[in-house]
Design a protein around this motif. Structure first.
Motif, PDB file in Angstrom:
ATOM      1  N   GLN A 107      13.437  10.115  15.372  1.00 55.70           N
ATOM      2  CA  GLN A 107      13.984  10.082  14.321  1.00 55.70           C
ATOM      3  C   GLN A 107      13.702   9.116  12.617  1.00 55.70           C
ATOM      4  N   VAL A 108      13.267   7.680  13.450  1.00 55.37           N
ATOM      5  CA  VAL A 108      13.147   7.025  12.634  1.00 55.37           C
ATOM      6  C   VAL A 108      11.086   7.016  11.692  1.00 55.37           C
ATOM      7  N   ALA A 109      10.601   7.542  13.207  1.00 49.03           N
ATOM      8  CA  ALA A 109       9.598   7.867  12.213  1.00 49.03           C
ATOM      9  C   ALA A 109       9.222   9.024  11.738  1.00 49.03           C
ATOM     10  N   SER A 110       9.725  10.058  12.175  1.00 48.65           N
ATOM     11  CA  SER A 110      10.014  11.103  10.695  1.00 48.65           C
ATOM     12  C   SER A 110      10.670  10.539   9.417  1.00 48.65           C
ATOM     13  N   HIS A 111      10.600   9.173   8.927  1.00 50.97           N
ATOM     14  CA  HIS A 111      10.479   8.883   7.782  1.00 50.97           C
ATOM     15  C   HIS A 111       9.356   8.105   7.000  1.00 50.97           C
ATOM     16  N   ALA A 112       8.618   8.298   7.701  1.00 45.65           N
ATOM     17  CA  ALA A 112       7.248   7.240   7.884  1.00 45.65           C
ATOM     18  C   ALA A 112       6.719   7.454   6.281  1.00 45.65           C
ATOM     19  N   ASP A 113       6.512   8.539   6.272  1.00 47.32           N
ATOM     20  CA  ASP A 113       5.713   9.399   4.367  1.00 47.32           C
ATOM     21  C   ASP A 113       6.855   8.748   3.655  1.00 47.32           C
ATOM     22  N   ALA A 114       8.057   9.350   3.825  1.00 46.03           N
ATOM     23  CA  ALA A 114       9.183   8.345   2.383  1.00 46.03           C
ATOM     24  C   ALA A 114       8.737   7.057   2.473  1.00 46.03           C
ATOM     25  N   MET A 115       8.599   5.835   3.293  1.00 42.32           N
ATOM     26  CA  MET A 115       8.964   4.424   3.710  1.00 42.32           C
ATOM     27  C   MET A 115       7.627   4.166   3.217  1.00 42.32           C
ATOM     28  N   ARG A 116       6.646   5.097   3.171  1.00 39.49           N
ATOM     29  CA  ARG A 116       4.479   4.698   2.051  1.00 39.49           C
ATOM     30  C   ARG A 116       4.661   5.263   0.939  1.00 39.49           C
ATOM     31  N   ASP A 117       5.984   6.622   0.234  1.00 37.02           N
ATOM     32  CA  ASP A 117       5.794   6.619  -0.420  1.00 37.02           C
ATOM     33  C   ASP A 117       6.017   5.817  -1.788  1.00 37.02           C
ATOM     34  N   ALA A 118       7.572   5.014  -1.046  1.00 38.67           N
ATOM     35  CA  ALA A 118       8.336   3.872  -1.900  1.00 38.67           C
ATOM     36  C   ALA A 118       7.789   2.622  -2.289  1.00 38.67           C
ATOM     37  N   ALA A 119       7.021   2.777  -1.097  1.00 37.37           N
ATOM     38  CA  ALA A 119       5.736   1.979  -1.429  1.00 37.37           C
ATOM     39  C   ALA A 119       5.222   1.257  -2.419  1.00 37.37           C
ATOM     40  N   ASP A 120       4.305   2.623  -2.199  1.00 36.38           N
ATOM     41  CA  ASP A 120       3.022   2.451  -2.902  1.00 36.38           C
ATOM     42  C   ASP A 120       3.643   3.027  -4.619  1.00 36.38           C
ATOM     43  N   ASN A 121       4.436   3.067  -4.636  1.00 36.11           N
ATOM     44  CA  ASN A 121       5.250   3.793  -5.635  1.00 36.11           C
ATOM     45  C   ASN A 121       5.619   2.326  -6.694  1.00 36.11           C
ATOM     46  N   VAL A 122       5.881   1.211  -6.099  1.00 40.42           N
ATOM     47  CA  VAL A 122       6.422  -0.399  -6.221  1.00 40.42           C
ATOM     48  C   VAL A 122       5.401  -0.849  -6.177  1.00 40.42           C
ATOM     49  N   ILE A 123       4.376  -1.102  -5.418  1.00 39.93           N
ATOM     50  CA  ILE A 123       3.200  -1.559  -5.617  1.00 39.93           C
ATOM     51  C   ILE A 123       1.681  -1.226  -7.160  1.00 39.93           C
ATOM     52  N   ALA A 124       2.605   0.121  -7.296  1.00 35.83           N
ATOM     53  CA  ALA A 124       1.570   0.431  -8.316  1.00 35.83           C
ATOM     54  C   ALA A 124       1.989  -0.237  -9.950  1.00 35.83           C
ATOM     55  N   THR A 125       3.007  -0.563  -9.401  1.00 34.96           N
ATOM     56  CA  THR A 125       2.893  -1.381 -10.832  1.00 34.96           C
ATOM     57  C   THR A 125       3.358  -2.715 -11.287  1.00 34.96           C
ATOM     58  N   TRP A 126       2.854  -3.331  -9.959  1.00 40.03           N
ATOM     59  CA  TRP A 126       2.694  -5.147  -9.708  1.00 40.03           C
ATOM     60  C   TRP A 126       1.535  -5.462 -10.817  1.00 40.03           C
ATOM     61  N   PRO A 127       1.791  -6.062 -11.486  1.00 42.60           N
ATOM     62  CA  PRO A 127       0.476  -6.819 -12.821  1.00 42.60           C
ATOM     63  C   PRO A 127      -0.245  -7.429 -12.588  1.00 42.60           C
ATOM     64  N   THR A 128      -1.132  -7.538 -12.594  1.00 47.70           N
ATOM     65  CA  THR A 128      -2.294  -8.468 -12.111  1.00 47.70           C
ATOM     66  C   THR A 128      -2.554  -9.350 -12.527  1.00 47.70           C
ATOM     67  N   GLY A 129      -2.635 -10.375 -12.458  1.00 45.96           N
ATOM     68  CA  GLY A 129      -3.424 -11.911 -13.242  1.00 45.96           C
ATOM     69  C   GLY A 129      -2.593 -12.737 -13.096  1.00 45.96           C
ATOM     70  N   GLN A 130      -1.244 -11.939 -12.730  1.00 51.67           N
ATOM     71  CA  GLN A 130      -0.164 -12.881 -13.852  1.00 51.67           C
ATOM     72  C   GLN A 130       1.017 -12.972 -12.552  1.00 51.67           C
ATOM     73  N   GLN A 131       2.158 -13.861 -13.181  1.00 48.62           N
ATOM     74  CA  GLN A 131       3.335 -14.035 -11.664  1.00 48.62           C
ATOM     75  C   GLN A 131       4.482 -13.618 -11.832  1.00 48.62           C
ATOM     76  N   PHE A 132       4.468 -12.782 -10.782  1.00 54.94           N
ATOM     77  CA  PHE A 132       5.510 -11.888 -10.327  1.00 54.94           C
ATOM     78  C   PHE A 132       6.567 -12.683  -9.536  1.00 54.94           C
ATOM     79  N   PRO A 133       7.661 -12.358  -9.316  1.00 54.05           N
ATOM     80  CA  PRO A 133       8.486 -12.752  -8.001  1.00 54.05           C
ATOM     81  C   PRO A 133       8.363 -11.052  -7.351  1.00 54.05           C
ATOM     82  N   ILE A 134       8.107 -11.600  -5.902  1.00 51.40           N
ATOM     83  CA  ILE A 134       7.546 -10.371  -5.200  1.00 51.40           C
ATOM     84  C   ILE A 134       8.836 -10.076  -4.272  1.00 51.40           C
ATOM     85  N   HIS A 135      10.159 -11.190  -4.314  1.00 52.54           N
ATOM     86  CA  HIS A 135      11.361 -10.683  -2.833  1.00 52.54           C
ATOM     87  C   HIS A 135      11.476  -9.694  -4.281  1.00 52.54           C
TER      88      HIS A 135
END
Length: 471
Positions: free
Chosen positions: A108-136
């Motif tokens: 059941q947990v494994a069935s959520h792998a794609d949703a977990m990956r997509d949630a991560a990818d969508n947020v990572i895509a917004t990260w600024p490069t070369g400037q400081q930001f809080p990761i938490h």
């Protein structure tokens, strides 16, 4: 038993150190008092902390009717509701836990792998490069979206948007400094539109209305084919064939959101804190991810192969547990590991201190993920999710998500610590997270020739084998 028969401990004023800097407070108590010490707060039964492994084992294997975890957890329940399994004890807790378990089984947990990956990818895509930001906060955004989709099963429609907005507002309040005080009944006063508790109450009423309407809609339409946790709870039946009441489901949903969301996000922030300060660990974990993925998009078939990455997560949870202890309130006098404790006392096995005992963990302050590759650790000496019959239901879900999110980060960006930053623990809701949001600087990964990348992977593998030979 008179209070002076309990183990010695700090005075009332000194216990404020647990709020300001919990890890330093626990270290100081262990140095001064040893394996057992008592923490007293006016109006609350004494907490007897222990880092003795034999005591931990006795608590995990002990009679749950004599040691109530639900009662000990009660101060956490400002928003989660009386019917959450977190606050139940005895047969009632066991009955409800059995209904929840299928939602957190491996497949059941494994069935959520794609949703977990997509949630991560969508947020990572917004990260600024070369400037400081809080990761938490970024980790919180990922875990929040994952829970909305996999636990609540809400989509991007108007109802989902309203639920997201209300839950975010409630969570911000819950994890603020004021929210920490909501465990005290005196703070639960609605004093008008500017009252924090009044605002929280209005938010929960709004969320309840959305949830109860959704419960009714899904019960009418049916939940067949849905894999989200809410739908599984709506389909669950007691042994009498009766469905779970709506208020029980509501309380479990709040618990999964408020308890699971922040603890997982905080742990991932600590993982990143450890990795950015030790480039060799980052490089070895990245090499594993690159090798496992082999140019393909991450899916459920890859997650179980991230052995070193899982060891990095475990070693982080050993040194930086987001919840430093758990509790069991005694319903009758008990002798635990040779100590006589009265009814009403809460015994609190200390995760943080047990994880640092040198006879259990050689060079305990050293960050060494290999210790989790070499031997299988005992559940009485490594227990970041608690243990026994009360081990966290979402442990497998949280670990699975952490492996996916950290793997996606490693495969997409390079992170460096902000200049001069040194993490300390700060309270966020029920969890302790890195201070200041854990500031980092991101940069895009440099493109490496395939031969060079493969060479680095081989080098990492050889270093791992040499380390095993030495140990």
């Amino acid at each position: 038993m008179p209070s002076d028969a309990l183990p010695p401990g700090p005075n009332f004023l000194a216990t404020f150190g647990f709020v300001r800097n919990p890890f330093r407070f626990l270290d100081e108590c262990a140095r001064r008092y040893g394996d057992w010490f008592t923490v007293r707060v006016p109006g609350v039964s004494p907490f007897v902390f222990t880092s003795a492994p034999d005591a931990v084992r006795e608590v995990f294997l002990g009679d749950p009717d004599a040691m109530h975890a639900g009662e000990a957890n009660r101060p956490l329940g400002a928003f989660m509701g009386e019917r959450s399994s977190l606050f139940l004890d005895g047969a009632e807790h066991l009955r409800q836990r059995r209904l929840l378990l299928p939602a957190f089984h491996g497949e059941q947990v494994a069935s959520h792998a794609d949703a977990m990956r997509d949630a991560a990818d969508n947020v990572i895509a917004t990260w600024p490069t070369g400037q400081q930001f809080p990761i938490h906060p970024q980790m919180r955004a990922i875990t929040f979206e994952t829970i909305i989709r996999t636990v609540f099963g809400f989509e991007d429609d108007s109802t989902g948007a309203e639920l997201r907005a209300s839950l975010k507002a409630l969570f911000e309040l819950f994890s603020s400094r004021l929210g920490t005080l909501f465990s005290l009944p005196a703070m639960r006063i609605d004093a008008g539109p500017w009252s924090p508790w009044g605002r929280a109450a209005r938010l929960t009423h709004r969320i309840d209305a959305i949830l109860f309407a959704e419960f009714a809609r899904r019960r009418k339409q049916g939940v067949e084919g849905r894999t989200d946790v809410l739908s599984m709870l709506l389909a669950a039946r007691y042994e009498t064939e009766q469905p779970l009441p709506d208020n029980v489901i509501r309380d479990e949903m709040y618990t999964l959101m408020l308890a699971g969301h922040e603890t997982t996000a905080a742990t991932m922030a600590w993982v990143i804190n450890r990795m950015v300060s030790q480039p060799d660990v980052t490089h070895r974990a990245r090499a594993e991810v690159v090798s496992v993925l082999d140019g393909k998009q991450l899916d459920s078939s890859h997650v179980g192969k991230f052995k070193y990455l899982e060891a990095v997560i475990n070693e982080t949870m050993r040194l930086d547990p987001v919840i430093p202890n758990f509790g069991r309130t005694l319903t009758r006098p008990l002798k635990i590991a040779g100590h006589d404790l009265a009814a009403g006392v809460t015994i609190a096995p200390c995760i943080y201190l047990v994880h640092r005992r040198p006879e259990l963990w050689p060079n305990p302050e050293q960050f060494n993920p290999d210790r989790f590759l070499e031997v299988r650790q005992s559940p009485y000496t490594f227990f970041p999710f608690g243990g026994g019959a009360r081990r966290c239901l979402g442990a497998a879900f949280a670990t699975y998500q952490m492996k996916i999110v950290i793997a996606e980060i490693l495969s997409r960006v390079d992170l460096k610590p902000a200049p001069g930053y040194k993490a300390s623990a700060t309270r966020r809701g029920i969890a302790f997270a890195p201070s200041e949001g854990m500031p980092v600087i991101a940069s895009a990964q440099s493109e490496e020739p395939l031969e060079e990348r493969q060479g680095k992977i081989r080098d990492s593998s050889l270093r791992s084998e040499r380390h095993k030979d030495r140990t």
